[in-house]
Design a protein around this motif. Structure first.
Motif, PDB file in Angstrom:
ATOM      1  N   GLN A  11       0.845  -0.952   0.119  1.00  0.00           N
ATOM      2  CA  GLN A  11       0.174  -0.217  -0.154  1.00  0.00           C
ATOM      3  C   GLN A  11       0.831   1.186  -0.046  1.00  0.00           C
ATOM      4  OE1 GLN A  11      -1.219  -2.812   1.753  1.00  0.00           O
ATOM      5  NE2 GLN A  11      -2.649  -2.957   0.172  1.00  0.00           N
ATOM      6  N   ASP A  12       0.211   2.176  -0.503  1.00  0.00           N
ATOM      7  CA  ASP A  12       0.908   3.773  -0.671  1.00  0.00           C
ATOM      8  C   ASP A  12       0.493   4.460   0.286  1.00  0.00           C
ATOM      9  OD1 ASP A  12       2.810   5.634  -1.517  1.00  0.00           O
ATOM     10  OD2 ASP A  12       1.544   6.263  -3.332  1.00  0.00           O
ATOM     11  N   TYR A  13       1.238   4.958   1.384  1.00  0.00           N
ATOM     12  CA  TYR A  13       0.559   6.027   2.320  1.00  0.00           C
ATOM     13  C   TYR A  13       1.907   6.337   2.867  1.00  0.00           C
ATOM     14  CZ  TYR A  13       1.444   1.746   5.587  1.00  0.00           C
ATOM     15  OH  TYR A  13       1.965   0.956   6.454  1.00  0.00           O
ATOM     16  N   GLN A  14       1.625   7.637   3.730  1.00  0.00           N
ATOM     17  CA  GLN A  14       2.664   8.249   4.402  1.00  0.00           C
ATOM     18  C   GLN A  14       2.625   7.765   6.190  1.00  0.00           C
ATOM     19  OE1 GLN A  14       4.822  10.643   3.340  1.00  0.00           O
ATOM     20  NE2 GLN A  14       3.896  10.311   1.061  1.00  0.00           N
ATOM     21  N   LYS A  15       3.774   7.528   6.388  1.00  0.00           N
ATOM     22  CA  LYS A  15       3.673   6.772   7.706  1.00  0.00           C
ATOM     23  C   LYS A  15       4.523   8.004   9.043  1.00  0.00           C
ATOM     24  CE  LYS A  15       5.315   2.514   5.762  1.00  0.00           C
ATOM     25  NZ  LYS A  15       5.467   3.119   4.411  1.00  0.00           N
ATOM     26  N   VAL A  16       3.645   8.474   9.811  1.00  0.00           N
ATOM     27  CA  VAL A  16       4.076   9.273  10.974  1.00  0.00           C
ATOM     28  C   VAL A  16       3.998   8.481  12.180  1.00  0.00           C
ATOM     29  CG1 VAL A  16       3.613  11.469  12.175  1.00  0.00           C
ATOM     30  CG2 VAL A  16       3.390  11.221   9.617  1.00  0.00           C
ATOM     31  N   ILE A  17       5.186   8.276  13.082  1.00  0.00           N
ATOM     32  CA  ILE A  17       5.194   7.528  14.074  1.00  0.00           C
ATOM     33  C   ILE A  17       5.365   8.327  15.348  1.00  0.00           C
ATOM     34  CG2 ILE A  17       6.616   6.070  15.524  1.00  0.00           C
ATOM     35  CD1 ILE A  17       7.621   4.649  12.693  1.00  0.00           C
ATOM     36  N   LEU A  18       4.461   8.186  16.534  1.00  0.00           N
ATOM     37  CA  LEU A  18       4.672   8.743  17.590  1.00  0.00           C
ATOM     38  C   LEU A  18       4.893   7.847  18.599  1.00  0.00           C
ATOM     39  CD1 LEU A  18       0.845  10.144  17.225  1.00  0.00           C
ATOM     40  CD2 LEU A  18       2.921  11.330  16.635  1.00  0.00           C
ATOM     41  N   SER A  19       5.983   8.051  19.415  1.00  0.00           N
ATOM     42  CA  SER A  19       6.563   6.981  20.303  1.00  0.00           C
ATOM     43  C   SER A  19       7.183   7.546  21.256  1.00  0.00           C
ATOM     44  CB  SER A  19       7.646   6.245  19.529  1.00  0.00           C
ATOM     45  OG  SER A  19       8.117   5.348  20.270  1.00  0.00           O
ATOM     46  N   GLY A  20       7.372   6.885  22.369  1.00  0.00           N
ATOM     47  CA  GLY A  20       7.938   7.208  23.755  1.00  0.00           C
ATOM     48  C   GLY A  20       9.388   6.695  23.676  1.00  0.00           C
TER      49      GLY A  20
ATOM     50  N   GLY B 218      10.172   3.692   5.847  1.00  0.00           N
ATOM     51  CA  GLY B 218       9.862   4.726   4.986  1.00  0.00           C
ATOM     52  C   GLY B 218       9.021   5.782   5.645  1.00  0.00           C
ATOM     53  N   ALA B 219       9.256   5.801   7.015  1.00  0.00           N
ATOM     54  CA  ALA B 219       8.296   6.936   7.802  1.00  0.00           C
ATOM     55  C   ALA B 219       9.060   8.183   7.489  1.00  0.00           C
ATOM     56  CB  ALA B 219       8.805   6.633   9.406  1.00  0.00           C
ATOM     57  N   ARG B 220       7.544   9.174   7.343  1.00  0.00           N
ATOM     58  CA  ARG B 220       7.858  10.627   6.920  1.00  0.00           C
ATOM     59  C   ARG B 220       8.329  11.316   8.260  1.00  0.00           C
ATOM     60  NH1 ARG B 220       5.858  13.867   3.052  1.00  0.00           N
ATOM     61  NH2 ARG B 220       6.766  16.072   3.404  1.00  0.00           N
ATOM     62  N   ASP B 221       8.066  10.776   9.458  1.00  0.00           N
ATOM     63  CA  ASP B 221       8.397  11.466  10.508  1.00  0.00           C
ATOM     64  C   ASP B 221       8.290  10.727  11.729  1.00  0.00           C
ATOM     65  OD1 ASP B 221       9.328  13.779  12.022  1.00  0.00           O
ATOM     66  OD2 ASP B 221       8.087  15.255  11.097  1.00  0.00           O
ATOM     67  N   PHE B 222       8.969  11.035  12.800  1.00  0.00           N
ATOM     68  CA  PHE B 222       9.233  10.334  13.996  1.00  0.00           C
ATOM     69  C   PHE B 222       9.260  11.321  15.262  1.00  0.00           C
ATOM     70  CE2 PHE B 222      11.846   8.278  17.654  1.00  0.00           C
ATOM     71  CZ  PHE B 222      11.443   6.939  17.351  1.00  0.00           C
ATOM     72  N   LEU B 223       7.963  11.284  15.771  1.00  0.00           N
ATOM     73  CA  LEU B 223       7.789  12.281  16.912  1.00  0.00           C
ATOM     74  C   LEU B 223       7.709  11.442  18.271  1.00  0.00           C
ATOM     75  CD1 LEU B 223       4.814  14.029  14.999  1.00  0.00           C
ATOM     76  CD2 LEU B 223       7.140  14.727  14.947  1.00  0.00           C
ATOM     77  N   VAL B 224       8.548  12.235  19.075  1.00  0.00           N
ATOM     78  CA  VAL B 224       8.729  11.522  20.508  1.00  0.00           C
ATOM     79  C   VAL B 224       7.618  12.150  21.384  1.00  0.00           C
ATOM     80  CG1 VAL B 224      10.505  11.033  22.205  1.00  0.00           C
ATOM     81  CG2 VAL B 224      11.135  11.057  20.275  1.00  0.00           C
ATOM     82  N   LYS B 225       7.009  11.219  22.305  1.00  0.00           N
ATOM     83  CA  LYS B 225       6.092  11.609  23.243  1.00  0.00           C
ATOM     84  C   LYS B 225       6.913  12.171  24.466  1.00  0.00           C
ATOM     85  CE  LYS B 225       4.015   7.668  23.130  1.00  0.00           C
ATOM     86  NZ  LYS B 225       3.341   6.546  23.565  1.00  0.00           N
ATOM     87  N   PRO B 226       6.430  13.265  25.314  1.00  0.00           N
ATOM     88  CA  PRO B 226       5.068  13.706  25.176  1.00  0.00           C
ATOM     89  C   PRO B 226       4.835  14.683  23.625  1.00  0.00           C
ATOM     90  CG  PRO B 226       6.332  14.754  26.854  1.00  0.00           C
ATOM     91  CD  PRO B 226       6.929  13.576  26.511  1.00  0.00           C
ATOM     92  N   ILE B 227       3.819  14.448  23.284  1.00  0.00           N
ATOM     93  CA  ILE B 227       3.612  15.310  21.955  1.00  0.00           C
ATOM     94  C   ILE B 227       3.637  16.724  22.035  1.00  0.00           C
ATOM     95  CG2 ILE B 227       2.084  15.222  20.042  1.00  0.00           C
ATOM     96  CD1 ILE B 227       1.007  12.401  20.891  1.00  0.00           C
ATOM     97  N   ASP B 228       4.603  17.167  20.944  1.00  0.00           N
ATOM     98  CA  ASP B 228       4.295  18.474  20.989  1.00  0.00           C
ATOM     99  C   ASP B 228       3.464  18.966  20.015  1.00  0.00           C
ATOM    100  OD1 ASP B 228       5.314  21.172  19.530  1.00  0.00           O
ATOM    101  OD2 ASP B 228       6.745  21.308  21.275  1.00  0.00           O
ATOM    102  N   LEU B 229       2.289  19.572  20.315  1.00  0.00           N
ATOM    103  CA  LEU B 229       1.340  20.009  19.156  1.00  0.00           C
ATOM    104  C   LEU B 229       1.487  20.850  18.173  1.00  0.00           C
ATOM    105  CD1 LEU B 229      -1.449  21.098  21.974  1.00  0.00           C
ATOM    106  CD2 LEU B 229      -1.072  18.698  21.070  1.00  0.00           C
TER     107      LEU B 229
END
Length: 254
Positions: free
Chosen positions: A74-83, A97-108
């Protein structure tokens, strides 16, 4: 033309945070589903074909990387939210192929900027926008983000009523606060005035409508986004975009 769709394979608590603080309408996103575990997420990705997937790394049954492997067709953009703020998982995210890797706590603000980048890239790929340097259509990029309860109420109310012709007094009365209190809250927490935020939001909604339907007439977009005066809409549009609505359609929209 369709807007971007997003699926959420993630824990319920994170989904609540996203639903509360991300304005999907402003981002031109439709939520097509959410999953409780990686296996369910895999099935939903294959069935619903979302444009974007936001996910935790650690999930029951299958983790995010196993889910990505199972849906690599499947073709989709991956955004990971992780601790997990470590090099190993970040490297695996890049390889998957993740587009971004955002670390928790989430910065809005970081999360919103990420989603703006992703949706803009999708619109460019679909030919809904021209790749024109110097054209900033993210009108809320200078707005700070706040978890303040009153501010959240005000912004939610605006997102639900922006297309209507209302006064700040009517909004304040509906929310049960004084006008002066709302004005101060918005200025203190967002760094812009309430009227400035409302105008920026309405112009952003008008742009979304023009992206969705390039054949839409300018006065129709103005009316649908809550502007009662067509000339005032053009003035506000030029103030924020640096060009007339006619130039915007010609230079930015395909």
């Amino acid at each position: 033309m369709t807007n971007s769709s997003v699926g959420f394979p993630q824990f319920y608590q994170i989904q609540q945070i996203l639903d509360r603080f991300l304005d999907y309408q402003e981002l031109n996103i439709t939520v097509v589903g959410d999953a409780e575990n990686g296996q369910e997420g895999t099935a939903m990705i294959q069935d619903l074909q979302p444009d974007i997937v936001l996910t935790d790394i650690s999930m029951p049954i299958m983790d995010a990387f196993q889910m990505f492997e199972a849906t690599k067709a499947q073709d989709y953009q991956k955004v990971i939210l992780s601790g997990y703020n470590d090099f190993t998982n970040a490297k695996k995210a890049i390889r998957s192929g993740a587009r971004d890797f955002l670390v928790k706590p989430i910065d809005l603000e970081e999360l919103r900027n990420c989603m703006v980048d992703v949706t803009t890239q999708i619109q460019l790929q679909r030919g809904q926008l021209a790749d024109t340097d110097g054209i900033a259509i993210d009108l809320l990029k200078d707005v700070r983000y706040s978890r303040d309860h009153v501010v959240t109420q005000v912004l939610t109310w605006i997102s639900e009523h922006y297309a209507c012709k209302f006064t700040i007094a009517e909004m304040a009365s509906d929310l049960g606060y004084s006008e002066s209190y709302i004005y101060k809250k918005i200025k203190d927490h967002l760094g812009v005035t309430l009227n400035d935020y409302l105008n920026r939001y309405r112009i952003r909604m008008a742009i979304n409508q023009l992206i969705e339907d390039p054949s839409m007439l300018i006065y129709e977009a103005a009316d649908a986004s809550g502007f009662s005066d067509y000339k005032y809409f053009n003035q506000v549009f030029k103030k924020y975009l640096g060009m007339t609505t006619t130039d915007f359609k010609a230079k930015v929209l395909q």
